[in-house]
Each structure stands twice: as C-alpha cells, then as structure tokens.
Design a protein around this motif. Structure first.
Motif, PDB file in Angstrom:
ATOM      1  N   SER A 194       0.833  -1.206   0.000  1.00  0.00           N
ATOM      2  CA  SER A 194       0.000   0.000   0.000  1.00  0.00           C
ATOM      3  C   SER A 194       0.864   1.252   0.000  1.00  0.00           C
ATOM      4  N   LEU A 195       0.976   1.872  -1.157  1.00  0.00           N
ATOM      5  CA  LEU A 195       1.697   3.139  -1.266  1.00  0.00           C
ATOM      6  C   LEU A 195       1.021   4.195  -0.408  1.00  0.00           C
ATOM      7  N   GLN A 196      -0.307   4.254  -0.473  1.00  0.00           N
ATOM      8  CA  GLN A 196      -1.045   5.236   0.308  1.00  0.00           C
ATOM      9  C   GLN A 196      -0.844   4.997   1.808  1.00  0.00           C
ATOM     10  N   GLY A 197      -0.874   3.731   2.220  1.00  0.00           N
ATOM     11  CA  GLY A 197      -0.675   3.425   3.629  1.00  0.00           C
ATOM     12  C   GLY A 197       0.681   3.881   4.126  1.00  0.00           C
ATOM     13  N   ALA A 198       1.704   3.704   3.302  1.00  0.00           N
ATOM     14  CA  ALA A 198       3.041   4.143   3.694  1.00  0.00           C
ATOM     15  C   ALA A 198       3.107   5.661   3.794  1.00  0.00           C
ATOM     16  N   ASN A 199       2.435   6.340   2.887  1.00  0.00           N
ATOM     17  CA  ASN A 199       2.450   7.812   2.920  1.00  0.00           C
ATOM     18  C   ASN A 199       1.676   8.373   4.105  1.00  0.00           C
ATOM     19  N   VAL A 200       0.628   7.668   4.525  1.00  0.00           N
ATOM     20  CA  VAL A 200      -0.262   8.179   5.568  1.00  0.00           C
ATOM     21  C   VAL A 200       0.136   7.698   6.966  1.00  0.00           C
ATOM     22  N   ASN A 201       0.526   6.444   7.097  1.00  0.00           N
ATOM     23  CA  ASN A 201       0.684   5.841   8.425  1.00  0.00           C
ATOM     24  C   ASN A 201       2.014   6.115   9.099  1.00  0.00           C
ATOM     25  N   LEU A 202       3.073   6.275   8.330  1.00  0.00           N
ATOM     26  CA  LEU A 202       4.397   6.402   8.922  1.00  0.00           C
ATOM     27  C   LEU A 202       4.611   7.803   9.486  1.00  0.00           C
ATOM     28  N   PRO A 203       5.098   7.907  10.723  1.00  0.00           N
ATOM     29  CA  PRO A 203       5.337   9.222  11.322  1.00  0.00           C
ATOM     30  C   PRO A 203       6.418   9.983  10.564  1.00  0.00           C
ATOM     31  N   ALA A 204       6.255  11.284  10.466  1.00  0.00           N
ATOM     32  CA  ALA A 204       7.245  12.130   9.799  1.00  0.00           C
ATOM     33  C   ALA A 204       8.266  12.637  10.817  1.00  0.00           C
ATOM     34  N   GLY A 208       4.930  16.395  15.812  1.00  0.00           N
ATOM     35  CA  GLY A 208       4.893  16.723  17.223  1.00  0.00           C
ATOM     36  C   GLY A 208       4.394  15.539  18.026  1.00  0.00           C
ATOM     37  N   VAL A 209       4.368  15.688  19.343  1.00  0.00           N
ATOM     38  CA  VAL A 209       4.014  14.576  20.217  1.00  0.00           C
ATOM     39  C   VAL A 209       2.594  14.086  19.960  1.00  0.00           C
ATOM     40  N   THR A 210       1.656  14.991  19.831  1.00  0.00           N
ATOM     41  CA  THR A 210       0.262  14.594  19.632  1.00  0.00           C
ATOM     42  C   THR A 210       0.111  13.757  18.366  1.00  0.00           C
ATOM     43  N   THR A 211       0.762  14.186  17.291  1.00  0.00           N
ATOM     44  CA  THR A 211       0.713  13.432  16.042  1.00  0.00           C
ATOM     45  C   THR A 211       1.381  12.077  16.188  1.00  0.00           C
ATOM     46  N   LEU A 212       2.515  12.031  16.861  1.00  0.00           N
ATOM     47  CA  LEU A 212       3.216  10.762  17.060  1.00  0.00           C
ATOM     48  C   LEU A 212       2.344   9.770  17.829  1.00  0.00           C
ATOM     49  N   VAL A 213       1.745  10.260  18.913  1.00  0.00           N
ATOM     50  CA  VAL A 213       0.884   9.388  19.708  1.00  0.00           C
ATOM     51  C   VAL A 213      -0.272   8.868  18.864  1.00  0.00           C
ATOM     52  N   GLN A 214      -0.872   9.737  18.053  1.00  0.00           N
ATOM     53  CA  GLN A 214      -2.011   9.316  17.232  1.00  0.00           C
ATOM     54  C   GLN A 214      -1.592   8.295  16.177  1.00  0.00           C
ATOM     55  N   LYS A 215      -0.422   8.485  15.567  1.00  0.00           N
ATOM     56  CA  LYS A 215       0.062   7.534  14.557  1.00  0.00           C
ATOM     57  C   LYS A 215       0.234   6.146  15.177  1.00  0.00           C
ATOM     58  N   PHE A 216       0.762   6.104  16.384  1.00  0.00           N
ATOM     59  CA  PHE A 216       0.946   4.821  17.044  1.00  0.00           C
ATOM     60  C   PHE A 216      -0.395   4.229  17.476  1.00  0.00           C
ATOM     61  N   ARG A 217      -1.296   5.076  17.967  1.00  0.00           N
ATOM     62  CA  ARG A 217      -2.628   4.593  18.331  1.00  0.00           C
ATOM     63  C   ARG A 217      -3.359   4.010  17.126  1.00  0.00           C
ATOM     64  N   ASN A 218      -3.144   4.618  15.971  1.00  0.00           N
ATOM     65  CA  ASN A 218      -3.838   4.169  14.760  1.00  0.00           C
ATOM     66  C   ASN A 218      -3.533   2.713  14.427  1.00  0.00           C
ATOM     67  N   VAL A 219      -2.362   2.243  14.824  1.00  0.00           N
ATOM     68  CA  VAL A 219      -2.001   0.849  14.538  1.00  0.00           C
ATOM     69  C   VAL A 219      -2.127  -0.039  15.773  1.00  0.00           C
ATOM     70  N   GLY A 220      -2.609   0.535  16.879  1.00  0.00           N
ATOM     71  CA  GLY A 220      -2.840  -0.263  18.074  1.00  0.00           C
ATOM     72  C   GLY A 220      -1.724  -0.240  19.094  1.00  0.00           C
ATOM     73  N   LEU A 221      -0.822   0.732  18.996  1.00  0.00           N
ATOM     74  CA  LEU A 221       0.266   0.868  19.958  1.00  0.00           C
ATOM     75  C   LEU A 221       0.044   2.096  20.834  1.00  0.00           C
ATOM     76  N   SER A 222       0.625   2.069  22.022  1.00  0.00           N
ATOM     77  CA  SER A 222       0.377   3.109  23.017  1.00  0.00           C
ATOM     78  C   SER A 222       1.410   4.228  22.952  1.00  0.00           C
TER      79      SER A 222
END
Length: 378
Positions: A194-204, A208-222
């Motif tokens: 999934s090209l789109q998944g790689a572009n959307v899911n991986l943290p940049a 910032g912290v809020t975005t990082l936390v959300q990216k990890f939550r999106n895949v089921g990590l804390s």
C-alpha cells in the motif's frame, strides 16, 4: 569522553525526576531493580537479555505467533539470519539501523507482512518503496535478499520474509550492544502493498508529540510504545532534509528550560554540516555513541540534542498527552536514568509491534521465495 557527558546528563535527569510527577515514572520502573545511578553505556546495558519462553501471542492482536516456529521446520533459520546481519553490520555499521528501520516501516503499513520489500512492477503494481517516507531512504534490501537466498537453500519456502525482517531487527539491536528477546514468528507474506498506507501511516521526522501518539494509536500501539520505540534512534543517521526544522527553530521546542540553553553549539555544528550539501549530508542520530544501542538517545533529548524535531519534541515539558496515562517527558527521563528500564520496555514494545496485522485479517498470505516479488510472479 561519552561517559563523563552521560554522568553530567544523568545528574540533570535526577533533578528532573524530582520535579516531574512520580506516578507515571513509578509505573514505568515498578518492576525494575533499584535505579542504576552509575554511568550507563551501551556496553554496560548489553548484558540485559529478555526471554519470552515460547509463549504464544494472540490477545488483542488477532494473530497466532510463537517462539519456536522454525525449530523443526528450519532449525538453523535464526543462526543464518544472525550470521547474515553480523556480516552486513561488520561491513557497514549503519546497516544495523537500516535493518531495524525496515521492520518498523513494514509493520506500520497493514501489519508485519513483508510488504515493504515488494518491488514496483509498473504499470500493474506499485509498492511502498516509492512512498515519501521510504524513497531514497530505506536501505538494506540487498542484505535481506542475501539472507533469504541462504534460507531458501537451507529450507525452501519455509521462513517468511516478514519473519526474516523481525529476526533481523532483533539481531541488529543485539549486534549493536542492545537487548535480546525471543522473536515470535509465524507471519505470512502479503501479496499486496500500500503506497497510500506508507504515505499516511508512517510518522514524519517533523511530527509533534500529539501526532506521534495518534500515529501509534492508529495501529494499536500506546504512547509508551511510541517513546520506547523512538529509542531505536540511538543508532543510525538522518539526512539534513529530515531535521532542517531543528536548524531553523520552526515548529518544535528545543527541549524547554533544560534544552534551550544547552543546544546552541549542537545546532551550530549541524548547520555547518548541512550548509552547501543540498540537504544530502548525513548526521548521526546520536552524536555521543552513534553505533551503540544504549539509552544515550534519551540523555541527548534532556540536553536539547535530539536530531530530529520529532525526537526533541518528546522532551517537551508539556505534560501528559490528552487521553493517555503516560507522561511523555517522565518516560524520557526514566529511560535516560536507567538503561535497563529502556531495554525492557523496548523489547516488550518490539514484540507488540511485531504482532500487528492488517485490518480484517489481510488474507491468507504466503511464504515468498523471493522477498521482492509474490510467488506467482517469481
């Protein structure tokens, strides 16, 4: 030397721990021995080894993984992977971080299924290698190819590419002086990517912290998983383009009161490195112990010396992230103060990440004979 620098930084950490709320830090270290107040280095921490005895993973993950999957089917599988990783890192020390990163980038896109290894076959198939976070950045594919070829000679169509990535990631940490854990295996390789998944899911690197936390939550990590797994940046390098925001002071605090007055020399050295390089120059993610897997990464954050904006953001004294019980800054301080706590949490978070699977199950999958193509195209 690095040891004396770490000692000074640990004194700062001790003061910070006293100032921070104790509840989260206490929960992080409650199972650990008494706090190690000595100078903590990678070589000291290398003795930490974490075993998981062959327990099977399924709770909350929807996958069935276990520790001795290849004992009968391919007894030498892990020996072959370990030897391949050791050869690659001996030839290029940076390769340890590159192989570890491949596993991260695989798992964050539809789970740990080896999809990141698939080559594009235009115009019919576009994989993940050309995604923005991966293009001209991910490396180590040839190392995986060489190890996979040896595995195929030893036991054909038995060890999946996804499992190979998970084992190689563990061995990359170990060969760099970090902790060991018993890798859970049994993954299948995806027939899609999934090209789109790689572009959307991986943290940049600018997150910032809020975005990082959300990216990890999106895949089921804390949030705790995020802080622990960010410690992978204790090894490896990054291009100037990935931390240009640190140089211009855009977007991310330099670490608050503890970091702002201490990082000017560090940032000036980076500016000198990057000037005139068109952003292509490489900097160590950890200047103090760049090839050693240790807790120096977190000590650097407390001194304002995190390379990536997303790294330095973790040391912001802004307190707990809304909706979590984890105070990010307290976790950073706890890991900086005691390498054994970081090693334990990192290994456990790697296991949790290794259990990620595609939403809805991701199909039956296969064991690819060539990690770059699905079997029907081999």
């Amino acid at each position: 030397m690095a040891c004396s620098t770490a000692t000074m930084a640990l004194q700062v950490v001790g003061l910070l721990l006293l100032a921070l709320t104790s509840s989260v830090a206490a929960s992080t270290v409650e199972s650990a021995p008494s706090v190690n107040k000595s100078c903590v280095t990678g070589s000291a921490g290398a003795a930490v080894s974490i075993g998981y005895g062959g327990a099977r993973a399924s709770a909350g993950a929807g996958v069935s993984l276990g520790a001795d999957v290849y004992r009968a089917a391919c007894p030498r599988a892990e020996d072959i992977v370990r030897a391949g990783v050791e050869r690659a890192v001996a030839a290029d020390p940076r390769m340890a971080a590159s192989l570890l990163r491949l596993h991260f980038h695989d798992c964050f896109v539809n789970g740990c299924d080896g999809s990141v290894l698939l080559d594009d076959k235009p115009p019919f198939f576009v994989g993940e290698k050309t995604a923005v976070p991966n293009a001209n950045s991910l490396r180590g594919f040839e190392v995986i190819d060489a190890i996979k070829a040896e595995l195929e000679r030893e036991c054909p169509v038995t060890v999946s590419c996804a499992d190979l990535l998970a084992i190689a990631a563990r061995d990359s940490v170990v060969v760099s002086g970090g902790p060991s854990w018993e890798v859970e295996a049994g993954r299948k390789d995806s027939r899609t990517a999934s090209l789109q998944g790689a572009n959307v899911n991986l943290p940049a690197p600018t997150s910032g912290v809020t975005t990082l936390v959300q990216k990890f939550r999106n895949v089921g990590l804390s949030a705790k998983d995020m802080v622990a797994l960010s410690g992978a940046h204790t090894i490896g390098k990054a291009r100037c383009t990935s931390f240009s925001a640190r140089l211009s002071g855009v977007g991310v605090s330099a670490g608050g009161a503890l970091g702002a007055s201490k990082d000017l020399t560090f940032l000036q050295s980076l500016q000198q490195l990057c000037s005139g390089s068109s952003g292509s120059a490489l900097a160590h993610l950890d200047l103090a112990t760049p090839a050693t897997f240790d807790n120096q990464y977190y000590i650097n954050l407390l001194s304002g010396d995190g390379l990536l904006p997303s790294d330095q953001a973790l040391a912001s004294p802004s307190g707990a992230v809304p909706g979590t019980d984890d105070d990010i800054a307290s976790l950073v301080a706890a890991y900086a103060f005691d390498a054994s706590v970081f090693f334990q949490d990192f290994a456990e978070s790697m296991l949790r990440m290794g259990r990620l699977k595609a939403p809805g199950g991701g199909g039956d999958g296969e064991v690819r004979m060539n990690c770059r193509v699905v079997n029907s195209s081999s």
